[in-house]
Design a protein around this motif. Structure first.
Motif, mmCIF file in Angstrom:
data_model
loop_
_atom_site.group_PDB
_atom_site.id
_atom_site.type_symbol
_atom_site.label_atom_id
_atom_site.label_comp_id
_atom_site.label_asym_id
_atom_site.label_seq_id
_atom_site.Cartn_x
_atom_site.Cartn_y
_atom_site.Cartn_z
ATOM 1 N N ARG A 70 0.909 -1.126 -0.025
ATOM 2 C CA ARG A 70 0.025 -0.200 0.071
ATOM 3 C C ARG A 70 0.974 1.304 -0.147
ATOM 4 O O ARG A 70 2.011 1.427 0.866
ATOM 5 C CB ARG A 70 -0.913 0.120 1.154
ATOM 6 N N ALA A 71 0.708 2.038 -0.760
ATOM 7 C CA ALA A 71 1.414 3.216 -1.234
ATOM 8 C C ALA A 71 1.320 4.273 -0.026
ATOM 9 O O ALA A 71 2.500 4.682 0.366
ATOM 10 C CB ALA A 71 0.924 4.191 -2.462
ATOM 11 N N GLU A 72 0.206 4.602 0.403
ATOM 12 C CA GLU A 72 0.119 5.481 1.538
ATOM 13 C C GLU A 72 1.055 5.350 2.964
ATOM 14 O O GLU A 72 1.922 6.144 3.358
ATOM 15 C CB GLU A 72 -1.422 5.853 1.993
ATOM 16 N N PRO A 73 0.775 4.286 3.519
ATOM 17 C CA PRO A 73 1.909 3.830 4.682
ATOM 18 C C PRO A 73 2.962 3.512 4.212
ATOM 19 O O PRO A 73 3.893 3.819 5.099
ATOM 20 C CB PRO A 73 0.917 2.602 5.197
ATOM 21 N N ALA A 74 3.380 3.058 3.338
ATOM 22 C CA ALA A 74 4.738 2.875 2.781
ATOM 23 C C ALA A 74 5.524 3.984 2.680
ATOM 24 O O ALA A 74 6.748 4.344 3.217
ATOM 25 C CB ALA A 74 4.600 1.847 1.699
ATOM 26 N N SER A 75 4.924 5.094 1.927
ATOM 27 C CA SER A 75 5.689 6.157 1.519
ATOM 28 C C SER A 75 5.684 6.895 2.886
ATOM 29 O O SER A 75 6.684 7.603 3.035
ATOM 30 C CB SER A 75 4.875 7.038 0.583
ATOM 31 N N ALA A 76 4.766 7.331 3.722
ATOM 32 C CA ALA A 76 5.020 7.718 5.135
ATOM 33 C C ALA A 76 6.139 6.933 5.936
ATOM 34 O O ALA A 76 6.858 7.986 6.546
ATOM 35 C CB ALA A 76 3.664 7.444 5.959
ATOM 36 N N ALA A 77 6.452 5.643 5.766
ATOM 37 C CA ALA A 77 7.319 5.158 6.834
ATOM 38 C C ALA A 77 8.633 5.417 6.241
ATOM 39 O O ALA A 77 9.635 5.563 6.892
ATOM 40 C CB ALA A 77 7.015 3.604 6.618
ATOM 41 N N LEU A 78 8.723 5.612 4.827
ATOM 42 C CA LEU A 78 10.265 5.904 4.060
ATOM 43 C C LEU A 78 10.262 7.764 3.957
ATOM 44 O O LEU A 78 11.411 8.172 3.840
ATOM 45 C CB LEU A 78 9.800 5.606 2.803
ATOM 46 N N GLY A 79 9.148 8.186 4.358
ATOM 47 C CA GLY A 79 9.218 9.695 4.282
ATOM 48 C C GLY A 79 9.505 10.421 3.059
ATOM 49 O O GLY A 79 10.161 11.512 3.070
ATOM 50 N N VAL A 80 8.773 9.625 2.176
ATOM 51 C CA VAL A 80 8.891 10.273 0.645
ATOM 52 C C VAL A 80 7.418 10.392 0.328
ATOM 53 O O VAL A 80 6.523 10.075 0.803
ATOM 54 C CB VAL A 80 9.445 9.399 -0.206
ATOM 55 N N HIS A 81 7.188 11.312 -0.766
ATOM 56 C CA HIS A 81 5.849 11.318 -1.481
ATOM 57 C C HIS A 81 5.611 10.150 -2.035
ATOM 58 O O HIS A 81 6.165 9.101 -2.753
ATOM 59 C CB HIS A 81 5.838 12.447 -2.357
ATOM 60 N N ARG A 82 4.161 9.931 -2.138
ATOM 61 C CA ARG A 82 3.685 8.396 -2.805
ATOM 62 C C ARG A 82 3.974 8.326 -4.192
ATOM 63 O O ARG A 82 4.346 7.259 -4.861
ATOM 64 C CB ARG A 82 2.212 8.450 -2.551
ATOM 65 N N HIS A 83 4.395 9.600 -5.008
ATOM 66 C CA HIS A 83 4.448 9.594 -6.152
ATOM 67 C C HIS A 83 6.047 8.893 -6.421
ATOM 68 O O HIS A 83 6.375 8.234 -7.507
ATOM 69 C CB HIS A 83 4.540 10.976 -7.017
#
Length: 502
Positions: free
Chosen positions: A454-467
């Protein structure tokens, strides 16, 4: 006695036929100065005889050197530094009586001073001491021969090795013990002369000596006990240690100990031949157990550990010492066990109630052990396979249970060396790109999959934008040569990431 009783200055002064008398006050002399072993008696009137003297002798002089303005205090100091044990002054030969300055200098340097009367030639003193040395040597040789005969008779008794060690202790008037290759005390005499905790520590030292293959005799001090340790067996096949609570052994006592070591080595070698025969038999019985049929083993051995049992396999374990340790558990605590040696390692079978002993084996011998789940004998082969599976996955020393490994993931069981090689090869383009550019594509993929793709929680965990996340995933897919939008592709990627080494 084990320690040589060499003639002493006190014994020489006690000879009535010589008429020697101690001039020094004994209470002003260093402790034991009259009781040290006296190696020889020499005479000289040189101003400085020390270049021609050896340690631990008594020097006789008539004092003519003092006529040449020799400093008496310097003279006596040199003798003390050289290790002379006593100074004998021949009175009425050149001087009447003993010079006061010599008495004072000897007292100041702790040098025993004695008077040799005019009627006693120096040669008579030297001859008397020489005869005492010869008598002492004869007594020690006679003791050694008598002891050798007594040990030979002891070896012929029903429990010959035990009787020999006990006789050795009696003859040396010291505690004597025999440890097996597992560090267990087989026999000792006197039985309770050494405290239990000291014996336990001594057993640990024995294991260390045998593990490192040390053959030479060693001296060891534990609290207020001093031991000499002697290994038994030939190089590369050490089978035990004989321990003696002594500080030192003279040549006669050492020859006696050497003969006991030879006797013990022969006895243990015969026992080892029997043990090898038993190990071959047990290896054949293991074959029937692996067919899930305990009948043959029960008939041959008279019994097996009660079910449910656990099966364990130890890698790189010393078969002899390990079997000796289990035999000690059976004799001391009635623990039933089965041990067999195979190419895969040492297979051990114990009742599930005795399973904690396997942890002790791993710790004591520093080996790897895989342990199965509890099973009946009708599932012995499965239990053995479980133990081997755990053993092949475990690199460190210690005991690991099958239930602990399968509880983590099926991927753990599939992570063979071949699987890791494939996974690392498949991930190589991705890792090379990250190393070259500083990108974090592998970390991005791992975090994305850990969040169920899932893009939203993964990008938040990495500290990057979902794009940015989606761009990295697409780039990783191109490097890996696959479309990561499907479940099979994601499952394979997860397996690669879990299997490859970090």
């Amino acid at each position: 006695m084990a320690v040589a009783e060499d003639p002493t200055l006190r014994a020489l002064l006690g000879r009535r036929d010589l008429g020697l008398s101690l001039v020094s006050r004994e209470d002003e002399l260093p402790d034991g100065s009259l009781d040290r072993a006296l190696r020889w008696v020499h005479s000289s009137d040189l101003a400085d005889p020390t270049p021609f003297l050896s340690e631990d002798l008594a020097l006789l002089t008539t004092g003519t050197q003092f006529d040449d303005a020799v400093d008496v205090d310097t003279y006596v100091g040199r003798l003390a530094d050289r290790g002379v044990l006593g100074l004998g002054f021949g009175s009425e030969v050149h001087r009447a009586g003993i010079p006061d300055e010599l008495v004072t200098a000897c007292a100041a340097n702790g040098m025993p001073l004695f008077e040799v009367p005019y009627r006693t030639p120096f040669i008579a003193v030297a001859r008397a001491h020489s005869e005492a040395i010869a008598a002492q040597a004869y007594a020690r040789r006679s003791w050694a021969l008598d002891t050798q005969r007594a040990l030979a008779l002891a070896a012929l008794r029903p429990r010959g090795l035990d009787a020999t060690i006990a006789e050795l202790g009696r003859r040396l008037d010291a505690w004597a013990g025999m440890f097996d290759a597992a560090g267990a005390l087989l026999v000792s005499h006197p039985r309770d002369a050494v405290e239990t905790h000291a014996l336990d520590e001594l057993g640990e030292r024995v294991i260390d000596i045998l593990t490192r293959g040390l053959e030479a005799g060693q001296s060891l001090t534990l609290e207020d006990h001093t031991f000499m340790l002697f290994t038994v067996g030939r190089g590369g096949h050490l089978r035990g240690v004989i321990a003696l609570e002594v500080d030192v052994l003279d040549s006669e006592a050492r020859s006696v100990v050497t003969s006991v070591i030879a006797m013990a080595g022969l006895a243990l070698e015969q026992n080892e031949q029997l043990a090898r025969s038993r190990r071959r038999l047990h290896a054949q019985l293991l074959g029937s157990l692996l067919a899930d049929d305990p009948g043959l083993a029960r008939r041959v051995l008279g019994g097996l550990p009660p079910a449910p049992v656990v099966v364990a396999v130890a890698a790189d374990a010393p078969a002899g010492p390990l079997t000796d340790w289990w035999e000690r558990q059976r004799s001391d605590h009635g623990t039933p066990f089965f041990v067999a040696e195979t190419e895969d390692g040492i297979t051990m079978c114990v009742s599930s109630d005795d399973e904690p002993l396997l942890d002790e084996v791993a710790s004591r011998f520093g080996v790897r052990i895989g342990i199965s789940d509890p099973e009946g004998y009708d599932a012995f082969a499965r239990a053995h396979a479980q133990a081997l599976t755990v053993l092949r996955q475990r690199a460190e020393h210690g005991a690991v249970r099958y239930s602990d490994t399968v509880g983590s993931s099926i991927l753990t069981a599939l992570a063979t060396d071949e699987a890791r090689l494939v996974a690392e090869s498949r991930l190589a383009p991705l890792r090379e790109h990250d190393a070259r550019t500083g990108a974090e594509l592998e970390r991005t993929l791992r975090t994305w999959l850990e969040h169920d793709a899932r893009a939203e929680p993964a990008s938040a965990a990495l500290g990057v934008h979902r794009h940015t996340l989606r761009s990295r995933i697409a780039q990783a897919g191109d490097l890996l040569g696959g479309d990561l939008s499907s479940f099979p592709a994601r499952a394979e990627l997860w397996t690669l990431l879990q299997t490859a080494r970090d």
